[in-house]
Motif scaffolding. Structure first.
Motif, PDB file in Angstrom:
ATOM      1  N   ILE A 190       0.828  -1.201   0.000  1.00 53.69           N
ATOM      2  CA  ILE A 190       0.000   0.000   0.000  1.00 53.69           C
ATOM      3  C   ILE A 190       0.862   1.250   0.000  1.00 53.69           C
ATOM      4  CG2 ILE A 190      -1.705   1.251   1.349  1.00 53.69           C
ATOM      5  CD1 ILE A 190      -3.117  -1.072   0.642  1.00 53.69           C
ATOM      6  N   ALA A 191       2.023   1.192   0.635  1.00 54.50           N
ATOM      7  CA  ALA A 191       2.871   2.375   0.684  1.00 54.50           C
ATOM      8  C   ALA A 191       4.286   1.975   1.013  1.00 54.50           C
ATOM      9  CB  ALA A 191       2.334   3.358   1.706  1.00 54.50           C
ATOM     10  N   SER A 192       5.093   2.968   1.368  1.00 57.90           N
ATOM     11  CA  SER A 192       6.510   2.733   1.579  1.00 57.90           C
ATOM     12  C   SER A 192       6.834   2.141   2.935  1.00 57.90           C
ATOM     13  CB  SER A 192       7.269   4.047   1.420  1.00 57.90           C
ATOM     14  OG  SER A 192       7.052   4.573   0.138  1.00 57.90           O
ATOM     15  N   SER A 193       5.923   2.263   3.889  1.00 58.46           N
ATOM     16  CA  SER A 193       6.215   1.806   5.233  1.00 58.46           C
ATOM     17  C   SER A 193       5.319   0.665   5.628  1.00 58.46           C
ATOM     18  CB  SER A 193       6.017   2.958   6.225  1.00 58.46           C
ATOM     19  OG  SER A 193       6.142   2.496   7.540  1.00 58.46           O
ATOM     20  N   SER A 194       5.869  -0.330   6.304  1.00 62.90           N
ATOM     21  CA  SER A 194       5.053  -1.444   6.768  1.00 62.90           C
ATOM     22  C   SER A 194       4.819  -1.374   8.267  1.00 62.90           C
ATOM     23  CB  SER A 194       5.736  -2.776   6.414  1.00 62.90           C
ATOM     24  OG  SER A 194       6.991  -2.842   7.032  1.00 62.90           O
ATOM     25  N   GLU A 206       5.077   9.547   3.156  1.00 68.95           N
ATOM     26  CA  GLU A 206       4.577  10.358   2.063  1.00 68.95           C
ATOM     27  C   GLU A 206       5.620  10.420   0.956  1.00 68.95           C
ATOM     28  OE1 GLU A 206       1.676  11.317   1.871  1.00 68.95           O
ATOM     29  OE2 GLU A 206       0.991  11.067   3.933  1.00 68.95           O
ATOM     30  N   LYS A 207       5.143  10.266  -0.285  1.00 67.40           N
ATOM     31  CA  LYS A 207       6.027  10.358  -1.430  1.00 67.40           C
ATOM     32  C   LYS A 207       5.847  11.733  -2.067  1.00 67.40           C
ATOM     33  CE  LYS A 207       5.467   5.477  -2.574  1.00 67.40           C
ATOM     34  NZ  LYS A 207       5.058   4.533  -3.613  1.00 67.40           N
ATOM     35  N   PRO A 237      -1.376   0.288  -5.092  1.00 70.07           N
ATOM     36  CA  PRO A 237      -1.175   0.899  -3.766  1.00 70.07           C
ATOM     37  C   PRO A 237      -1.624   2.351  -3.772  1.00 70.07           C
ATOM     38  CG  PRO A 237       0.893   0.813  -4.951  1.00 70.07           C
ATOM     39  CD  PRO A 237      -0.104   0.076  -5.805  1.00 70.07           C
ATOM     40  N   LEU A 238      -2.130   2.803  -2.635  1.00 73.04           N
ATOM     41  CA  LEU A 238      -2.399   4.229  -2.495  1.00 73.04           C
ATOM     42  C   LEU A 238      -1.060   4.954  -2.343  1.00 73.04           C
ATOM     43  CD1 LEU A 238      -5.392   4.681  -0.019  1.00 73.04           C
ATOM     44  CD2 LEU A 238      -5.405   4.856  -2.504  1.00 73.04           C
ATOM     45  N   PRO A 239      -0.895   6.129  -2.946  1.00 74.05           N
ATOM     46  CA  PRO A 239       0.367   6.872  -2.823  1.00 74.05           C
ATOM     47  C   PRO A 239       0.432   7.709  -1.559  1.00 74.05           C
ATOM     48  CG  PRO A 239      -1.073   7.986  -4.364  1.00 74.05           C
ATOM     49  CD  PRO A 239      -1.794   6.733  -3.943  1.00 74.05           C
TER      50      PRO A 239
END
Length: 434
Positions: A190-194, A206-207, A237-239
């Protein structure tokens, strides 16, 4: 539509989904405890559904989903061992990534996250593609011969048990006699962090808007992604995080909209594509009209929602710049005139639907369209640039029947950098005008 109607509809959909999940898990030898608890909770519910009861129901759904992720990892490990044995028996010593796949699963500790399952699925896909190429000479040896490639894939399925797909673990409203559609395909990152938040939701780094645009264009580390095989679409994935657009659009709406509504389109598109592939394989096109309609409906939902997520950003709002601004002023007179036109188109879309800003290659100008049903009343010869979902599920939990308020707040999260980038690419396409 009041809250009770929405809650009751959701509970009914969950009940149908839970029955199918339980059946599929039982057939695959997995524990059905979670699905049984989910169904029992619905069966024992008495009276009107409250928000608290719906939250508990959603928690149970999440538990079943988490169990599905675990079961997929177990199946992936078993498949990897079977594939290793099958290739060894054929004397194939090439490293096709099996060791990395098995090591990833063996070394894993704790619950599987969506991001981790997404990475695992990509490893499985990569191993499968390499294995097919490795076995191709045995099946006929013609590098680019599609029938030979299919024969090699069948050979691997016979000897290695077939490629494990996240799609096959649970289903969202699919036919359990066919390949179950992918509820666990929600396992794409979904994003950069798990990291997990206090309420169990995923946190997101946040990207930048430029990074998000590059991701939407399908580029990763400078390389364009491979084409998606029929029936293998995944939930994008949501950005940004689910709560990033608050107070304009609530976390609850974003989570439901993304993981439930958009996922159902992905599942429906995958099933339609698989059934049409089966029709081609068997030369039986009796139900083709039905599956073409399903592909149009679910495909439009999937692709429009994918644009929709990137059309918004926590730092959005304001006004567009550069060439897009100039084109808007040429075609609509001013940005204010465009905004009024787009707003009224969204407010007056009958029932449920979309408002879209598109570039018309034949007219060589921007246009605003309405879509009451997103697979109908569309212009195939256009390219969506900015889209707004005005189906009730996109706003009702927060704005009730005040669609106008939702639209007004939506303007505060519009990602004009994304729209500008889409416009820059779309305007390169120019047909002869008629």
């Amino acid at each position: 539509m009041d809250d009770q109607t929405l809650f009751a509809r959701y509970a009914a959909e969950v009940n149908e989904w839970g029955e199918q999940v339980k059946q599929v898990l039982a057939l695959r030898g997995a524990s059905t405890d979670g699905a049984s608890a989910l169904l029992k909770f619905i069966a024992e519910h008495d009276g009107a559904w409250t928000e608290e009861a719906i939250r508990e129901l959603t928690r149970l759904v999440d538990d079943v989903y988490a169990a599905a992720l675990r079961h997929y990892a177990i199946e992936a490990a078993e498949w990897g061992r079977q594939m290793e044995h099958a290739l060894s028996a054929r004397g194939a010593a090439d490293d096709i990534g099996l060791s990395s796949l098995l090591a990833r699963i063996e070394e894993h500790d704790g619950e599987w996250t969506e991001e981790e399952i997404g990475q695992l699925q990509r490893l499985v896909d990569d191993v499968y593609v390499r294995a097919v190429r490795l076995v191709e000479p045995v099946a006929g040896g013609q590098e680019e011969n599609s029938p030979r490639r299919e024969e090699a894939a069948v050979l691997l399925e016979q000897e290695g048990g077939g490629e494990p797909s996240v799609e096959e673990i649970v289903t969202h409203g699919g036919d359990t006699e066919q390949e179950p559609a992918a509820a666990a395909e929600r396992a794409e990152p979904i994003a950069s962090s798990s990291a997990d938040s206090a309420d169990g939701g995923q946190l997101h780094k946040e990207k930048t808007i430029d990074e998000e645009q590059r991701q939407e264009e399908g580029e990763a580390d400078g390389e364009r992604q491979q084409p998606i095989p029929p029936g293998r679409h995944v939930l994008p994935p949501l950005p940004y995080s689910y709560d990033a657009l608050e107070p304009h659009i609530s976390e609850e709406i974003m989570r439901l909209h993304h993981t439930k509504h958009h996922q159902s389109y992905v599942d429906g598109l995958n099933k339609a594509e698989r059934m049409m592939a089966e029709a081609r394989r068997t030369n039986n096109f009796e139900l083709l009209k039905h599956w073409e309609r399903e592909a149009a409906f679910h495909g439009s939902g999937h692709y429009l929602h994918t644009i929709f997520w990137y059309n918004m950003h926590p730092e959005g709002g304001g006004e567009p710049r550069g060439e897009l601004r100039a084109q808007l002023e040429r075609d609509f007179g001013s940005f204010a005139a465009f905004r009024r036109h787009f707003t009224e188109a969204a407010k007056s879309a009958e029932g449920v639907g979309w408002a879209l800003l598109v570039w018309a290659p034949r007219a060589h100008r921007l246009e605003i369209l309405q879509a009451e049903k997103h697979q109908l009343m569309a212009q195939w010869d256009t390219i969506p640039l900015l889209v707004l979902d005005v189906w009730e599920h996109a706003y009702y939990l927060q704005y009730k029947n005040d669609r106008a308020a939702y639209i007004e707040h939506w303007w505060n999260v519009v990602n004009w950098r994304d729209v500008e980038a889409r416009f820059h690419e779309a305007r390169k396409l120019r047909w002869q005008p008629f």
